[in-house]
Write an enzyme that holds these catalytic residues in place. Structure first.
Site, short mmCIF file in Angstrom:
data_model
loop_
_atom_site.label_atom_id
_atom_site.label_comp_id
_atom_site.label_asym_id
_atom_site.label_seq_id
_atom_site.Cartn_x
_atom_site.Cartn_y
_atom_site.Cartn_z
N CYS A 31 42.73 68.57 -4.63
CA CYS A 31 41.94 69.79 -4.60
C CYS A 31 42.98 70.87 -3.73
O CYS A 31 43.24 70.67 -2.53
CB CYS A 31 40.73 69.80 -4.11
SG CYS A 31 39.83 71.63 -3.77
N LYS B 11 39.43 28.14 13.22
CA LYS B 11 39.63 29.37 12.36
C LYS B 11 39.14 30.39 12.76
O LYS B 11 37.99 30.51 13.30
CB LYS B 11 39.00 28.84 10.91
CG LYS B 11 39.74 27.46 10.07
CD LYS B 11 40.63 27.93 9.38
CE LYS B 11 40.25 28.19 8.00
NZ LYS B 11 41.08 27.94 6.87
N LYS C 45 48.16 30.01 13.31
CA LYS C 45 48.01 29.55 12.24
C LYS C 45 48.20 30.47 10.90
O LYS C 45 47.77 31.17 10.77
CB LYS C 45 46.63 28.78 12.15
CG LYS C 45 46.49 28.03 10.43
CD LYS C 45 45.20 27.54 10.51
CE LYS C 45 45.11 26.38 9.19
NZ LYS C 45 45.56 27.16 8.15
N CYS D 222 34.09 71.61 -4.36
CA CYS D 222 34.35 73.05 -4.74
C CYS D 222 34.31 73.28 -6.22
O CYS D 222 34.65 74.50 -6.68
CB CYS D 222 35.34 73.72 -3.86
SG CYS D 222 36.86 73.26 -4.50
N CYS E 55 37.78 75.16 0.55
CA CYS E 55 37.01 74.04 -0.10
C CYS E 55 36.21 73.38 0.86
O CYS E 55 36.70 72.98 1.98
CB CYS E 55 38.19 72.94 -0.73
SG CYS E 55 37.07 71.37 -1.20
N ASP F 38 49.23 32.03 7.58
CA ASP F 38 48.59 31.51 6.58
C ASP F 38 49.74 31.74 5.26
O ASP F 38 49.87 32.75 4.63
CB ASP F 38 47.51 32.90 6.17
CG ASP F 38 46.47 32.35 5.03
OD1 ASP F 38 46.42 31.10 4.72
OD2 ASP F 38 45.77 33.13 4.58
N TYR G 281 57.42 25.16 12.93
CA TYR G 281 56.41 24.99 13.67
C TYR G 281 56.46 23.56 14.13
O TYR G 281 55.76 23.18 15.14
CB TYR G 281 54.93 25.17 13.12
CG TYR G 281 54.57 24.23 11.98
CD1 TYR G 281 54.67 23.09 11.84
CD2 TYR G 281 54.11 25.20 10.74
CE1 TYR G 281 54.14 22.38 10.62
CE2 TYR G 281 53.71 24.61 9.56
CZ TYR G 281 53.60 23.18 9.63
OH TYR G 281 53.20 22.65 8.29
N GLU H 112 49.37 27.76 18.84
CA GLU H 112 50.31 28.56 17.83
C GLU H 112 49.40 29.37 17.06
O GLU H 112 48.12 28.88 16.62
CB GLU H 112 50.99 27.57 17.43
CG GLU H 112 52.16 26.67 18.06
CD GLU H 112 52.66 25.60 17.22
OE1 GLU H 112 52.92 25.88 16.28
OE2 GLU H 112 52.81 24.53 17.83
N CYS I 41 36.94 68.86 -8.54
CA CYS I 41 36.65 68.68 -6.87
C CYS I 41 35.33 68.51 -6.76
O CYS I 41 34.45 69.46 -7.19
CB CYS I 41 37.34 69.59 -6.16
SG CYS I 41 36.86 69.48 -4.37
#
Ligand SMILES: [Zn+2]
Length: 690
Positions: free
Chosen positions: A442, A330, A124, A427, A448, A126, A234, A122, A424
């Site tokens: 920008c 894990k 796991k 440019c 640009c 968290d 579970y 299954e 920016c």
């Protein structure tokens, strides 16, 4: 044999063991009690594994008070507590194939059998483990794992979780049953919740588990009720006679599902090691790709394996803090901690200025990360992220790595606040932040340098001008050679025909084909033309909607310069203030209008708008209301799908409604639809009809 060095080693081991115990206790407290970790899960697991190994090598230093012998967390002050009738232990961890092979061998040795013990795999999850007690099918108590023997009573809080059944489904229910599972937050719920916390100047959580734990362990259930928590079942804990006929864990899971619990879709029965590793790799791959088998994304940190046969489970029993019949393999953690060295600004295709964190390189689930996004100015300020801070970095799925939060406990003296630049970096034109928007931009677009290349790549792409034979590589090259300086120049590439033919990788034939495709692309539909301009926030759907509303580009441009006409757009369902602002900013900028003129001078013809033909389908022309939470798709996605089928999506139920699509925990709208006798579709039925 050198006795001195031997005792030296021993002494070193003892010191290290004590050191590790103190460190791990410290992190346990931060993690379980304060919900604010200082290190990533992987870093924690490494400390823990080192301690376990040393205690195995030097059993004389084993001690009952070692964290390796204890489960989880201390009880939080203010909570009532209750005892678990059946201990609620944590799982042992495996980090490698060898660990898993050893786990199997241990079981075989213990049971004196040579066959592979059938296992159930299954996800796991968290989150936070929780035991739910049902008396005659009614939820009467909910306990956290606590220290495994005594848990916190969180009954009132758990009652606020939307998908925890208050009453079990079914006709014959056990007098007493305990369903165990995981309280968690879906990824998108977590992100939204964290953003809300940050905005309110409240605590930002490093990961969904801490957020779930912090939310459910609230003394005031009203606070919990506001948090987007969910639950996965579970296993059974204590169960009465009526369930004693069950032979396998996989049967248990079926019953849990029948009781009305949601299960992760990943449950699999395994009969050999090959399948086990294949399944593990597949889950890891799916996690990377963000594939949760039709469910919304949630946090998984590994695969849990349980011996399927319940009799064997009983025979195997427990050691210290963990059952012998189960283990967690894990995954590498998706998070790590590292130092933030600097913050730079990157200008994207649409001119958005994104702050990027330059990090001390760190390994996050197998990839070295040295850059991570900080999203925008507010994100940095709300989380008080400073240059020099230690930060949590996350790499979840295929998403760009991001800085999640700082580790406030690790802040040093000379950290530096970040001031967002005014110009920016590409440019030098001023960066503008529109009202109500998080991003600076920008606004120079095709003028640009940082935006030009990507803007042009977008300009020729499939959804825009759709020019064959011109992509990222060619755009780059043409810019370098000076063949093009703006989008209109693409239509004068014919002038460079000979030079093009002599370029490496370009033959006479391919140049011929490319020029022909350019010529053909000159006749373009209005939606495609709007897309090609790369206006911020305007994607394919909005371009279509705009075209349908204005019918020509001139009408659109005129409207954006006229205050009264501008407002008319807001009365349309699809357009909000942000979109209007973006359009105005674009079409009132002289440089952008010049580009459009230049394109037309170069021969681009925008065709008169023709509405798309919709194939006949059940949703065409119908008025539809969405209610409740959809599990397999986002609401916007469902809306767009319906619109593309010719449906009108409305916000309220009336006699004019043709269908109501009801997701999970649908409320008053569903009731009203039932009263009015309107056809109701479940999410599944809806998807089938699509
Ligand atoms: Zn610029």
């Amino acid at each position: 044999m050198d006795l001195f060095s031997h005792s030296d080693d021993k002494q070193k081991a003892e010191t290290r063991i004590l050191e590790l115990r103190v460190q791990i206790e410290h992190h346990n407290k931060r993690y379980h009690e304060d919900e604010s970790p200082e290190i990533s899960d992987t870093e924690y697991d490494m400390l823990f594994a080192e301690l376990q190994k040393l205690e195995q090598e030097y059993p004389e230093y084993k001690a009952a008070e070692s964290p390796t012998q204890k489960v989880g967390a201390q009880v939080k002050e203010g909570f009532k507590t209750a005892e678990h009738q059946l201990p609620m232990l944590s799982l042992g961890n495996a980090f490698s194939r060898e660990d898993m092979e050893e786990f199997i061998q241990r079981i075989q040795r213990y049971l004196n059998m040579s066959d592979f013990p059938e296992l159930v795999a299954e996800h796991k999850i968290d989150g936070l483990s929780c035991a739910l007690h049902y008396q005659n099918g009614v939820l009467v108590k909910a306990l956290t794992r606590g220290d495994g023997k005594i848990g916190e009573d969180i009954t009132e809080n758990v009652k606020t979780i939307h998908n925890v059944p208050q009453k079990l489904k079914g006709d014959t229910l056990p007098e007493f049953v305990e369903v165990r599972g995981e309280i968690h937050m879906y990824r998108e719920d977590f992100d939204a919740f964290n953003a809300k916390q940050a905005k309110a100047g409240k605590k930002v959580f490093a990961n969904p588990r801490n957020a779930a734990a912090g939310s459910v362990r609230q003394l005031n259930p009203e606070v919990t009720a506001e948090r987007p928590l969910s639950f996965f079942g579970y296993a059974f804990g204590v169960k009465d006679e009526s369930l004693s006929h069950l032979k396998n864990h996989s049967e248990e899971l079926e019953i849990i599902k029948d009781f009305g619990f949601r299960l992760p879709e990943s449950v699999k029965v395994l009969k050999n090691l090959d399948d086990l590793f294949k399944n593990y790799e597949q889950i890891l791959k799916n996690r990377k790709a963000g594939d949760y088998l039709g469910q919304k994304a949630y946090a998984i940190d590994g695969v849990v394996y349980k011996v399927n046969d319940l009799t064997l489970q009983k025979r195997l029993g427990f050691v210290a803090r963990a059952p012998r019949w189960a283990i967690a393999h894990k995954f590498p953690s998706e998070q790590a901690t590292t130092r933030l060295n600097a913050i730079d600004i990157q200008i994207g295709r649409t001119g958005v200025a994104t702050p990027v964190a330059r990090l001390e390189p760190v390994n996050v689930s197998g990839v070295v990360v040295s850059n991570a996004t900080l999203h925008n100015e507010d994100y940095i300020n709300e989380r008080d992220i400073r240059i020099g801070d230690t930060v949590f970095v996350e790499r979840a799925g295929d998403v760009i790595p991001k800085v999640v939060s700082v580790v406030p406990q690790m802040r040093l003296d000379h950290t530096q606040k970040f001031v967002f630049p005014k110009h920016c970096p590409s440019c030098q034109s001023p960066l503008v932040r529109l009202e109500g928007e998080a991003a600076y931009r920008c606004e120079n677009h095709f003028a640009c340098p940082a935006q030009l290349e990507e803007s042009l790549v977008h300009f020729v792409s499939k959804q825009a001008f759709d020019i064959d034979g011109v992509g990222e590589k060619q755009i780059k090259l043409f810019l370098e050679l000076g063949f093009i300086k703006n989008p209109a120049d693409i239509f004068t590439l014919l002038n460079y025909k000979e030079k093009l033919e002599n370029l490496e990788g370009f033959g006479e034939k391919s140049v011929q084909k490319m020029l022909q495709s350019i010529e053909e692309s000159k006749h373009i539909s209005l939606p495609r033309f709007i897309i090609s301009l790369g206006i911020p926030l305007i994607g394919a759907q909005l371009a279509e909607d705009l075209s349908a509303f204005y019918l020509s580009l001139d009408n659109l441009i005129d409207a954006m310069a006229d205050d009264v006409k501008k407002q008319e757009l807001l009365n349309q369902d699809a357009f909000g203030q942000k979109i209007l602002d973006s359009l105005c900013a674009y079409f009132t900028q002289e440089q952008n209008l010049q580009i459009i003129k230049a394109l037309q001078n170069a021969g681009v013809v925008i065709e008169a708008y023709e509405p798309p033909q919709i194939e006949d389908n059940i949703f065409n022309g119908k008025t539809i209301v969405l209610t409740g939470t959809l599990v397999t798709m986002k609401r916007d996605e469902a809306k767009n799908m319906l619109k593309s089928k010719g449906a009108k999506v409305s916000g309220s139920v009336s006699s004019k409604t043709d269908f109501v699509i009801a997701g999970e925990s649908a409320g008053s709208k569903l009731k009203k639809a039932e009263e009015l006798g309107i056809a109701i579709l479940t999410e599944e039925e809806f998807k089938k009809l699509l």
